[in-house]
Design a protein around this motif. Structure first.
Motif, PDB file in Angstrom:
ATOM      1  N   CYS A 119       0.832  -1.209   0.000  1.00 29.80           N
ATOM      2  CA  CYS A 119       0.000   0.000   0.000  1.00 29.80           C
ATOM      3  C   CYS A 119       0.865   1.257   0.000  1.00 29.80           C
ATOM      4  O   CYS A 119       0.621   2.198  -0.771  1.00 29.80           O
ATOM      5  CB  CYS A 119      -0.915   0.011   1.227  1.00 29.80           C
ATOM      6  N   ASN A 120       1.879   1.295   0.860  1.00 28.35           N
ATOM      7  CA  ASN A 120       2.756   2.468   0.927  1.00 28.35           C
ATOM      8  C   ASN A 120       3.557   2.651  -0.359  1.00 28.35           C
ATOM      9  O   ASN A 120       3.752   3.773  -0.832  1.00 28.35           O
ATOM     10  CB  ASN A 120       3.706   2.346   2.114  1.00 28.35           C
ATOM     11  N   ARG A 121       4.029   1.548  -0.932  1.00 23.06           N
ATOM     12  CA  ARG A 121       4.826   1.663  -2.157  1.00 23.06           C
ATOM     13  C   ARG A 121       3.988   2.136  -3.338  1.00 23.06           C
ATOM     14  O   ARG A 121       4.440   2.937  -4.151  1.00 23.06           O
ATOM     15  CB  ARG A 121       5.488   0.325  -2.480  1.00 23.06           C
ATOM     16  N   LEU A 122       2.762   1.631  -3.431  1.00 21.97           N
ATOM     17  CA  LEU A 122       1.875   2.100  -4.492  1.00 21.97           C
ATOM     18  C   LEU A 122       1.555   3.572  -4.296  1.00 21.97           C
ATOM     19  O   LEU A 122       1.511   4.343  -5.254  1.00 21.97           O
ATOM     20  CB  LEU A 122       0.592   1.266  -4.514  1.00 21.97           C
ATOM     21  N   SER A 123       1.337   3.977  -3.055  1.00 23.61           N
ATOM     22  CA  SER A 123       1.093   5.397  -2.763  1.00 23.61           C
ATOM     23  C   SER A 123       2.263   6.248  -3.233  1.00 23.61           C
ATOM     24  O   SER A 123       2.084   7.269  -3.921  1.00 23.61           O
ATOM     25  CB  SER A 123       0.869   5.597  -1.258  1.00 23.61           C
ATOM     26  N   ALA A 124       3.492   5.844  -2.877  1.00 22.36           N
ATOM     27  CA  ALA A 124       4.683   6.600  -3.262  1.00 22.36           C
ATOM     28  C   ALA A 124       4.841   6.652  -4.777  1.00 22.36           C
ATOM     29  O   ALA A 124       5.206   7.694  -5.350  1.00 22.36           O
ATOM     30  CB  ALA A 124       5.923   5.974  -2.628  1.00 22.36           C
ATOM     31  N   LYS A 125       4.531   5.545  -5.432  1.00 29.16           N
ATOM     32  CA  LYS A 125       4.648   5.470  -6.894  1.00 29.16           C
ATOM     33  C   LYS A 125       3.736   6.474  -7.567  1.00 29.16           C
ATOM     34  O   LYS A 125       4.059   6.994  -8.644  1.00 29.16           O
ATOM     35  CB  LYS A 125       4.303   4.049  -7.346  1.00 29.16           C
ATOM     36  N   GLU A 126       2.595   6.767  -6.929  1.00 25.93           N
ATOM     37  CA  GLU A 126       1.633   7.692  -7.523  1.00 25.93           C
ATOM     38  C   GLU A 126       1.679   9.081  -6.891  1.00 25.93           C
ATOM     39  O   GLU A 126       0.790   9.903  -7.103  1.00 25.93           O
ATOM     40  CB  GLU A 126       0.231   7.093  -7.415  1.00 25.93           C
ATOM     41  N   GLY A 127       2.730   9.333  -6.100  1.00 25.91           N
ATOM     42  CA  GLY A 127       2.954  10.678  -5.586  1.00 25.91           C
ATOM     43  C   GLY A 127       2.318  10.992  -4.245  1.00 25.91           C
ATOM     44  O   GLY A 127       2.272  12.153  -3.841  1.00 25.91           O
ATOM     45  N   TYR A 128       1.832   9.968  -3.544  1.00 25.62           N
ATOM     46  CA  TYR A 128       1.259  10.166  -2.214  1.00 25.62           C
ATOM     47  C   TYR A 128       2.280   9.772  -1.146  1.00 25.62           C
ATOM     48  O   TYR A 128       3.228   9.021  -1.411  1.00 25.62           O
ATOM     49  CB  TYR A 128      -0.016   9.328  -2.035  1.00 25.62           C
ATOM     50  N   LYS A 129       2.081  10.232   0.062  1.00 27.10           N
ATOM     51  CA  LYS A 129       3.070  10.002   1.122  1.00 27.10           C
ATOM     52  C   LYS A 129       2.930   8.648   1.795  1.00 27.10           C
ATOM     53  O   LYS A 129       3.841   8.191   2.471  1.00 27.10           O
ATOM     54  CB  LYS A 129       2.980  11.125   2.163  1.00 27.10           C
ATOM     55  N   GLY A 130       1.792   8.016   1.657  1.00 27.34           N
ATOM     56  CA  GLY A 130       1.595   6.709   2.290  1.00 27.34           C
ATOM     57  C   GLY A 130       0.814   6.818   3.577  1.00 27.34           C
ATOM     58  O   GLY A 130       0.903   7.808   4.305  1.00 27.34           O
ATOM     59  N   CYS A 131       0.061   5.780   3.881  1.00 22.58           N
ATOM     60  CA  CYS A 131      -0.876   5.809   5.008  1.00 22.58           C
ATOM     61  C   CYS A 131      -0.369   5.092   6.259  1.00 22.58           C
ATOM     62  O   CYS A 131      -1.028   5.138   7.289  1.00 22.58           O
ATOM     63  CB  CYS A 131      -2.206   5.170   4.589  1.00 22.58           C
ATOM     64  N   TYR A 132       0.792   4.423   6.175  1.00 26.09           N
ATOM     65  CA  TYR A 132       1.258   3.638   7.318  1.00 26.09           C
ATOM     66  C   TYR A 132       2.634   4.085   7.788  1.00 26.09           C
ATOM     67  O   TYR A 132       3.506   4.427   6.982  1.00 26.09           O
ATOM     68  CB  TYR A 132       1.332   2.152   6.956  1.00 26.09           C
ATOM     69  N   ASP A 133       2.816   4.046   9.106  1.00 25.76           N
ATOM     70  CA  ASP A 133       4.131   4.142   9.730  1.00 25.76           C
ATOM     71  C   ASP A 133       4.455   2.787  10.341  1.00 25.76           C
ATOM     72  O   ASP A 133       3.560   2.109  10.873  1.00 25.76           O
ATOM     73  CB  ASP A 133       4.147   5.211  10.833  1.00 25.76           C
ATOM     74  N   PHE A 134       5.739   2.408  10.286  1.00 26.92           N
ATOM     75  CA  PHE A 134       6.152   1.097  10.785  1.00 26.92           C
ATOM     76  C   PHE A 134       7.136   1.235  11.935  1.00 26.92           C
ATOM     77  O   PHE A 134       8.036   2.072  11.899  1.00 26.92           O
ATOM     78  CB  PHE A 134       6.794   0.267   9.668  1.00 26.92           C
ATOM     79  N   GLY A 135       6.960   0.353  12.940  1.00 29.51           N
ATOM     80  CA  GLY A 135       7.910   0.261  14.027  1.00 29.51           C
ATOM     81  C   GLY A 135       8.874  -0.891  13.786  1.00 29.51           C
ATOM     82  O   GLY A 135       9.091  -1.312  12.643  1.00 29.51           O
ATOM     83  N   GLU A 136       9.446  -1.425  14.849  1.00 32.64           N
ATOM     84  CA  GLU A 136      10.415  -2.513  14.723  1.00 32.64           C
ATOM     85  C   GLU A 136       9.715  -3.835  14.422  1.00 32.64           C
ATOM     86  O   GLU A 136       8.589  -4.090  14.859  1.00 32.64           O
ATOM     87  CB  GLU A 136      11.215  -2.650  16.019  1.00 32.64           C
ATOM     88  N   LEU A 137      10.409  -4.695  13.679  1.00 34.48           N
ATOM     89  CA  LEU A 137       9.904  -6.030  13.398  1.00 34.48           C
ATOM     90  C   LEU A 137       9.914  -6.890  14.651  1.00 34.48           C
ATOM     91  O   LEU A 137      10.730  -6.685  15.556  1.00 34.48           O
ATOM     92  CB  LEU A 137      10.768  -6.712  12.331  1.00 34.48           C
TER      93      LEU A 137
END
Length: 277
Positions: A119-137
């Motif tokens: 979701c975040n990568r598709l957002s970035a590809k289309e010029g959006y900042k992305g809807c998710y923040d990620f913490g540690e695995l």
């Protein structure tokens, strides 16, 4: 008397129309789902079907009233072709399958974390900042503390509540047993050896395809029965090799409470486009 507009007035009228149009613009193949209130959980039809299929008279998804704001959901499940275009690989779990070379089949065999990263990568590809923040695995490398940014614009998973509301037809719901029909065969690809191309069966009342069967779908768990912490893995809808009527739009809910869940060979995703508030 006819109204006369100067060039200056006409310019501002056209500019205003363009602004309104841009404010309401969403990507192609996304359906507007008007918000409302509904009973989340099993209907009497679905409870009866569960009893017939499994011989149990219980109510693991007791109905509860939930409210949903207006949102935009994709008509189709994310396909193999779109996944490869964005992520650059085919998941290992399905690389052996001949259908994984078919770009119009739904992507499957991914983890929930891969789904939200997509979701975040598709957002970035289309010029959006992305809807998710990620913490540690976590120690298994499968999950990260994942936070949905409510004011961001871009692509995300539906919440479990949004998904069920859309599957049931939103404000246009006719109370069907499955997502769009009382006949499973009309709306779902199920009891099959391989998935079908997306959009090959009848859509539901909102024009959304494959919510009862083809790929099961990851969602972002927020409702009280599935949420512990900021996000929970939920899987909803039926899948192509579901049997005994197991593909039901009450959307069997699987949630992660340890390390036992998070990927499945039959699980893919559908997108919501989140507009900036």
């Amino acid at each position: 008397m006819k109204k006369c507009y100067s060039m200056k007035n006409l310019f501002f009228l056209l500019l205003a129309a363009a602004i309104v149009a841009s404010c309401d613009s969403v990507p192609e193949n996304f359906i507007k789902v008007d918000g409302g209130t509904f009973m989340k959980g099993w209907t009497e039809k679905e409870r009866a079907l569960y009893k017939v299929n499994y011989g149990k008279d219980e109510d693991p998804l007791a109905p509860k009233e939930m409210s949903v704001e207006t949102f935009y959901i994709s008509k189709y499940e994310v396909t193999v072709g779109l996944w490869y275009e964005v992520m650059g690989y085919i998941p290992e779990k399905i690389t052996h399958a001949e259908w994984s070379k078919e770009p119009d089949c739904p992507i499957m065999g991914i983890t929930w974390l891969e789904a939200v990263k997509f979701c975040n990568r598709l957002s970035a590809k289309e010029g959006y900042k992305g809807c998710y923040d990620f913490g540690e695995l976590d120690k298994y490398g499968r999950f990260a503390e994942t936070t949905l940014k409510p004011d961001a614009e871009g692509y995300r998973l539906p919440t479990d509540v949004e998904w069920e509301y859309a599957a049931r037809g939103g404000k246009k719901s006719k109370g069907y047993r499955f997502a769009g029909s009382d006949s499973l065969d009309e709306v779902a690809h199920w009891n099959a050896e391989v998935p079908s191309k997306v959009g090959m069966y009848k859509p539901n009342e909102l024009g959304i395809y494959d919510m009862t069967g083809n790929a099961a779908e990851y969602t972002y768990g927020i409702s009280p029965d599935v949420t512990i912490g900021k996000a929970f893995v939920t899987v909803q809808g039926g899948h192509y090799n579901g049997r005994r009527g197991g593909a039901k739009p009450e959307n069997f809910v699987i949630y992660k409470d340890d390390t036992s869940w998070g990927e499945g060979p039959d699980v893919g995703l559908r997108l919501v486009f989140q507009k900036k508030k």
